[in-house]
Write an enzyme that holds these catalytic residues in place. Structure first.
Site, short mmCIF file in Angstrom:
data_model
loop_
_atom_site.label_atom_id
_atom_site.label_comp_id
_atom_site.label_asym_id
_atom_site.label_seq_id
_atom_site.Cartn_x
_atom_site.Cartn_y
_atom_site.Cartn_z
CB ALA A 149 -0.88 0.08 1.19
CE LYS A 150 5.49 4.88 -0.15
NZ LYS A 150 6.50 4.05 0.69
N GLY A 151 0.49 5.88 0.68
CA GLY A 151 -0.44 7.03 0.80
C GLY A 151 0.28 8.32 0.55
#
Length: 421
Positions: A110-112
């Site tokens: 995931a990444k944000g």
């Protein structure tokens, strides 16, 4: 800095997909499996208002992308920056999926990110932005679903605000919702240095592989943030000579070696490594191209390209950053003697110790720093040996060996689980 080096046409997600397709070809993956793995599972875009210190309200855009969760909860950092894009976050989420599989930890990628300029925001503005962003993405994050961590321009304080915000909404403290927290809030010993420590562990093995002594090796580091500055200190302590470093304003060079601690103090006092008295000022590009034994790109993606790859003069390129080398540059490196330690292996120390922190939070049983680093070294060296063996056995580059290993693991997990209809 990176705007001077990166091609304006570079799209990190296109780069990530290009790498995926090349590895999928090596694995003879079916088109059905490619359909499943080349796209993120979930992309969340949020737009939210924040009241600035001036009293004015400004709208910000944030992202959270979950690429794949077949092997466990989604895991990945949150970055703040004016150039953050959805495609960048998608690429980083995909790379994180392969990275977790390569080092064998039970996470998906995931990444944000939030589009903002943290260097021109006060601590109180950053706190309000962080808490509102955390609230907006709370519909997808959680200790058993998606666990954020620090990344570019975020730190343990930002993670503390996210943890507190999430916990306030749930009504009780949930430290395992993020990693990279302060020790007093359930953080792990060794987490702050983990990325750079992992880089050191695998670079040491790479140096042995090519018969190069680490002591006395000349090291050039592009990026003097958390990963770069700590790597400079750790490699200096190993007897290496840090000959060049850079930040967003430019680079400095001293062929006799820089004092990493003194350079860091100068940067903290002046806001940049530029102006450090015992060094020559050089350009950002020069840091990548000066003669050295070990080059550590430790900033952003896409800085080593077809335009400058043939001017890299290192024996080892140890990728502390995510995606610093474009596929076109990889083609050039494949015909050289440079030993590449690819990002999804080289910088995996951060997510590995994040995993250790998450395990400690869930168990409420914490380890000493020596134990954390011992476990980290075991995992990193085991992964290095697996990637190197695959590269030798299948006559692949180190990057293609790492990518194919990670993608193969994720594909196998999906095949075993089957397709939910």
């Amino acid at each position: 800095m990176h705007n001077e080096v990166r091609s304006a046409a570079l799209n990190p997600y296109h780069m990530a997909v290009q790498q995926f397709e090349a590895a999928a070809d090596k694995l003879n993956l079916t088109e059905d499996m490619r359909e499943i793995l080349r796209q993120p599972k979930r992309e969340l875009v949020v737009n939210f208002p924040v009241r600035l210190d001036s009293g004015r309200v400004k709208a910000f855009t944030g992202y959270r992308v979950q690429h794949n969760v077949n092997r466990g909860p989604a895991k990945g950092g949150i970055r703040y920056g004016p150039d953050v894009t959805l495609d960048e976050v998608k690429a980083l989420a995909m790379w994180m999926t392969w990275k977790c599989a390569v080092v064998g930890i039970p996470y998906g990628g995931a990444k944000g990110g939030v589009v903002c300029d943290p260097k021109h925001m006060s601590p109180s503005e950053l706190e309000r932005l962080t808490r509102r962003y955390a609230t907006e993405i709370s519909i997808v994050i959680g200790p058993h679903s998606d666990i954020p961590a620090p990344d570019v321009n975020t730190n343990s304080q930002v993670m503390a605000w996210i943890m507190d915000t999430y916990s306030m909404h749930e009504g009780y403290s949930i430290p395992a919702v993020v990693t990279g927290k302060p020790l007093s809030l359930g953080g792990s010993e060794g987490r702050n240095d983990a990325t750079a420590t992992g880089v050191l562990f695998v670079t040491r093995q790479g140096a042995r592989r090519i018969g190069m002594p680490l002591r006395g090796a000349r090291v050039s580091i592009q990026g003097y943030g958390n990963a770069g500055a700590i790597a400079a200190r750790l490699f200096h302590n190993e007897g290496c000579k840090i000959v060049a470093v850079s930040d967003t304003h430019g680079g400095i060079y001293n062929e006799s070696g820089l004092d990493p601690a003194a350079v860091l103090r100068h940067k903290q006092e002046r806001g940049s490594v530029i102006g450090y008295p015992r060094a020559q000022r050089i350009g950002v590009q020069d840091v990548l191209e000066i003669p050295c034994d070990i080059l550590i790109p430790a900033a952003t993606e896409g800085v080593i390209t077809a335009e400058n790859a043939d001017r890299v003069q290192a024996s080892i390129v140890a990728e502390a950053a995510n995606g610093p080398t474009t596929p076109e540059a990889d083609t050039i490196f494949a015909d050289s003697d440079i030993f590449i330690i690819p990002d999804i292996l080289c910088n995996a120390g951060g997510v590995t110790v994040s995993y250790f922190e998450w395990v400690q939070d869930i168990q409420q049983f914490f380890w000493e720093e020596d134990e954390v680093n011992r476990r980290l070294e075991v995992l990193m060296l085991r992964s290095f040996r697996k990637v190197l063996k695959r590269a030798r056995d299948r006559k692949l580059t180190m990057r293609m060996a790492a990518l194919s290993l990670g993608i193969e693991k994720v594909a196998q997990e999906k095949l075993r689980r089957g397709l939910f209809q």
